[in-house]
Design a protein around this motif. Structure first.
Motif, PDB file in Angstrom:
ATOM      1  N   VAL A 210       1.292  -7.341  -3.611  1.00 57.38           N
ATOM      2  CA  VAL A 210       0.599  -6.997  -4.834  1.00 57.38           C
ATOM      3  C   VAL A 210      -0.588  -6.805  -4.626  1.00 57.38           C
ATOM      4  CG1 VAL A 210      -0.529  -8.027  -7.052  1.00 57.38           C
ATOM      5  CG2 VAL A 210       2.316  -8.945  -6.800  1.00 57.38           C
ATOM      6  N   THR A 211      -1.508  -7.160  -3.781  1.00 61.35           N
ATOM      7  CA  THR A 211      -2.806  -6.902  -3.872  1.00 61.35           C
ATOM      8  C   THR A 211      -2.625  -4.982  -2.715  1.00 61.35           C
ATOM      9  OG1 THR A 211      -3.893  -8.960  -3.109  1.00 61.35           O
ATOM     10  CG2 THR A 211      -4.894  -7.048  -2.067  1.00 61.35           C
ATOM     11  N   GLY A 212      -1.852  -4.989  -1.710  1.00 62.51           N
ATOM     12  CA  GLY A 212      -1.609  -4.148  -1.190  1.00 62.51           C
ATOM     13  C   GLY A 212      -1.226  -2.561  -2.546  1.00 62.51           C
ATOM     14  N   LEU A 213      -0.083  -3.358  -2.879  1.00 60.08           N
ATOM     15  CA  LEU A 213       0.643  -2.291  -4.223  1.00 60.08           C
ATOM     16  C   LEU A 213      -1.195  -2.316  -5.052  1.00 60.08           C
ATOM     17  CD1 LEU A 213       2.877  -1.825  -5.766  1.00 60.08           C
ATOM     18  CD2 LEU A 213       2.930  -3.225  -6.784  1.00 60.08           C
ATOM     19  N   VAL A 214      -1.386  -2.860  -5.404  1.00 62.87           N
ATOM     20  CA  VAL A 214      -2.956  -2.867  -6.507  1.00 62.87           C
ATOM     21  C   VAL A 214      -3.692  -1.423  -5.661  1.00 62.87           C
ATOM     22  CG1 VAL A 214      -5.129  -3.172  -7.307  1.00 62.87           C
ATOM     23  CG2 VAL A 214      -2.979  -4.373  -7.610  1.00 62.87           C
ATOM     24  N   THR A 215      -4.196  -1.865  -4.304  1.00 65.25           N
ATOM     25  CA  THR A 215      -4.966  -0.539  -3.539  1.00 65.25           C
ATOM     26  C   THR A 215      -4.354   0.193  -3.627  1.00 65.25           C
ATOM     27  OG1 THR A 215      -5.206  -3.169  -2.616  1.00 65.25           O
ATOM     28  CG2 THR A 215      -5.716  -0.821  -1.261  1.00 65.25           C
ATOM     29  N   GLY A 216      -3.348   0.299  -3.250  1.00 59.89           N
ATOM     30  CA  GLY A 216      -2.762   1.444  -2.668  1.00 59.89           C
ATOM     31  C   GLY A 216      -2.892   2.465  -4.069  1.00 59.89           C
ATOM     32  N   VAL A 217      -2.399   1.841  -5.178  1.00 59.23           N
ATOM     33  CA  VAL A 217      -2.654   2.927  -7.277  1.00 59.23           C
ATOM     34  C   VAL A 217      -4.054   2.737  -6.936  1.00 59.23           C
ATOM     35  CG1 VAL A 217      -2.568   2.381  -9.582  1.00 59.23           C
ATOM     36  CG2 VAL A 217      -0.938   1.100  -7.743  1.00 59.23           C
ATOM     37  N   LEU A 218      -5.128   2.295  -6.356  1.00 61.05           N
ATOM     38  CA  LEU A 218      -6.641   2.194  -6.227  1.00 61.05           C
ATOM     39  C   LEU A 218      -6.342   3.865  -5.811  1.00 61.05           C
ATOM     40  CD1 LEU A 218      -8.411  -1.089  -6.592  1.00 61.05           C
ATOM     41  CD2 LEU A 218      -8.168   0.300  -8.764  1.00 61.05           C
ATOM     42  N   SER A 219      -6.027   3.383  -4.562  1.00 63.73           N
ATOM     43  CA  SER A 219      -7.106   4.971  -3.441  1.00 63.73           C
ATOM     44  C   SER A 219      -5.961   6.052  -4.008  1.00 63.73           C
ATOM     45  CB  SER A 219      -5.641   4.657  -2.576  1.00 63.73           C
ATOM     46  OG  SER A 219      -5.733   3.003  -1.618  1.00 63.73           O
ATOM     47  N   GLY A 220      -5.172   5.933  -4.328  1.00 62.06           N
ATOM     48  CA  GLY A 220      -4.792   7.265  -4.886  1.00 62.06           C
ATOM     49  C   GLY A 220      -5.118   7.882  -6.093  1.00 62.06           C
TER      50      GLY A 220
ATOM     51  N   VAL B  12       0.468  -1.182   0.093  1.00 55.90           N
ATOM     52  CA  VAL B  12       0.129  -0.280  -0.351  1.00 55.90           C
ATOM     53  C   VAL B  12       0.236   1.232  -0.089  1.00 55.90           C
ATOM     54  CG1 VAL B  12      -1.688   1.167   1.786  1.00 55.90           C
ATOM     55  CG2 VAL B  12      -1.500  -1.215   0.991  1.00 55.90           C
ATOM     56  N   ILE B  13       2.273   1.108   1.150  1.00 53.29           N
ATOM     57  CA  ILE B  13       3.179   2.768   1.035  1.00 53.29           C
ATOM     58  C   ILE B  13       3.362   2.933  -0.439  1.00 53.29           C
ATOM     59  CG2 ILE B  13       5.165   3.691   1.887  1.00 53.29           C
ATOM     60  CD1 ILE B  13       4.297   1.984   4.809  1.00 53.29           C
ATOM     61  N   VAL B  14       3.956   1.767  -0.557  1.00 51.70           N
ATOM     62  CA  VAL B  14       4.390   1.997  -2.623  1.00 51.70           C
ATOM     63  C   VAL B  14       3.687   1.920  -3.300  1.00 51.70           C
ATOM     64  CG1 VAL B  14       5.661   0.949  -4.470  1.00 51.70           C
ATOM     65  CG2 VAL B  14       6.124   0.569  -2.510  1.00 51.70           C
ATOM     66  N   GLY B  15       2.422   1.588  -2.656  1.00 51.84           N
ATOM     67  CA  GLY B  15       1.195   1.959  -4.462  1.00 51.84           C
ATOM     68  C   GLY B  15       0.527   3.013  -3.840  1.00 51.84           C
ATOM     69  N   ALA B  16       0.416   3.767  -2.496  1.00 49.31           N
ATOM     70  CA  ALA B  16      -0.238   4.974  -2.956  1.00 49.31           C
ATOM     71  C   ALA B  16       0.422   6.215  -3.401  1.00 49.31           C
ATOM     72  CB  ALA B  16      -0.112   5.912  -1.691  1.00 49.31           C
ATOM     73  N   GLN B  17       1.710   5.741  -3.371  1.00 52.66           N
ATOM     74  CA  GLN B  17       2.718   6.165  -3.710  1.00 52.66           C
ATOM     75  C   GLN B  17       2.614   7.008  -5.387  1.00 52.66           C
ATOM     76  OE1 GLN B  17       5.040   8.986  -2.119  1.00 52.66           O
ATOM     77  NE2 GLN B  17       3.339   8.685  -0.705  1.00 52.66           N
TER      78      GLN B  17
ATOM     79  N   GLY C 264     -10.038  -0.324   2.867  1.00 55.31           N
ATOM     80  CA  GLY C 264     -10.786  -1.427   3.185  1.00 55.31           C
ATOM     81  C   GLY C 264     -11.480  -1.764   2.602  1.00 55.31           C
ATOM     82  N   VAL C 265     -12.199  -0.920   1.504  1.00 55.29           N
ATOM     83  CA  VAL C 265     -13.108  -1.371   0.869  1.00 55.29           C
ATOM     84  C   VAL C 265     -12.702  -2.085   0.051  1.00 55.29           C
ATOM     85  CG1 VAL C 265     -14.506   0.121   0.758  1.00 55.29           C
ATOM     86  CG2 VAL C 265     -12.953   0.211  -0.859  1.00 55.29           C
ATOM     87  N   VAL C 266     -11.616  -2.138   0.105  1.00 55.03           N
ATOM     88  CA  VAL C 266     -10.995  -3.384  -1.634  1.00 55.03           C
ATOM     89  C   VAL C 266     -10.520  -3.943  -1.050  1.00 55.03           C
ATOM     90  CG1 VAL C 266      -9.133  -3.531  -3.475  1.00 55.03           C
ATOM     91  CG2 VAL C 266     -10.431  -1.228  -2.972  1.00 55.03           C
TER      92      VAL C 266
END
Length: 260
Positions: free
Chosen positions: A143-153, A86-91, A160-162
């Protein structure tokens, strides 16, 4: 930034309490509900509302996550793996926000939500189910966290909804473990996001403090209530919340397309 009035402080406290209850009950950040309420009731601009929401959820995520953890309903290894992604994906999502057309991605995500809303009525996880720990599973969690972070950004949706439905349907977690793990995952994401938003002046820290304190009061109550709701009815309630999110996104998307 002006000092909040007494009436706005009361409104913030009420909105924070609602957010905290939802956060503890469903394991989500609550931004999908809080952001539109800040815009509607307090006249926040969209970006400021989103940034303030990210900061406000930190206390509730900490307190609610601890509540789930004390009850043994957090998979700490899965939470760490998700948080790393998530941390990486959000960026990445923040970087791509002004560079990538999000129209198709938004429709794809709404389709995902629609499938989850329907599935929650028919697929009920077992309360004693746990996530199997293998190297492949850990990689997939990152990978799930990465995708979640990208979607959040990119889309401004909470993780959480993901993560909660994905942990239940694809990783075999119980509903309680999925919610508790999601809350723990939100903590580093909130810290990282708030630092970035503070630099861009997209957060009202005074409002976030009021929201966060109120949210942290009711977040543990939400986590306790969650343990007393049967898995099926927990799924039903979560599906109604996701349907609200889906309707909100659909309305905004159609309105934007109509005005463009």
């Amino acid at each position: 930034m002006t000092q909040p009035s007494r009436s706005s402080i009361f409104t913030l406290a009420v909105l924070g309490a609602i957010t905290g209850l939802l956060s503890g009950l469903f394991g989500i950040g609550g931004g999908v509900v809080l952001v539109p309420m800040l815009v509607m009731f307090l006249g926040f601009q969209q970006r400021l509302a989103a940034g303030t929401s990210v900061a406000a959820i930190l206390p509730a995520a900490v307190v609610g996550g601890i509540g789930y953890g004390v009850q043994g309903n957090v998979d700490w290894i899965a939470a760490i793996a998700l948080a790393a992604g998530v941390i990486v994906g959000a960026q990445i999502g923040s970087y791509l926000l002004s560079r990538v057309p999000t129209g198709f991605l938004r429709w794809l995500f709404m389709g995902f939500l629609a499938v989850v809303v329907v599935s929650l009525w028919f697929v009920v996880p077992q309360r004693d189910a746990e996530i199997e720990k293998t190297v492949l599973v850990i990689v997939l969690l990152v990978v799930t966290g990465l995708v979640t972070g990208v979607l959040s950004g990119l889309l401004g949706v909470g993780g959480g909804v993901v993560v909660v439905p994905v942990l239940m349907f694809f990783f075999g977690a119980s509903d309680l473990i999925a919610k508790g793990t999601s809350l723990i995952m939100l903590i580093p994401g909130s810290i990282s996001g708030t630092i970035g938003n503070s630099r861009r002046r997209n957060v009202d820290l005074r409002a976030a403090a009021v929201l966060g304190i109120a949210a942290s009061v009711l977040s543990p109550l939400g986590s306790v209530i969650a343990t007393h709701i049967p898995p099926f009815w927990s799924n039903v309630a979560f599906s109604l919340l996701l349907a609200f999110v889906l309707g909100q996104m659909l309305f905004k998307t159609l309105k934007k397309n109509k005005n463009s």
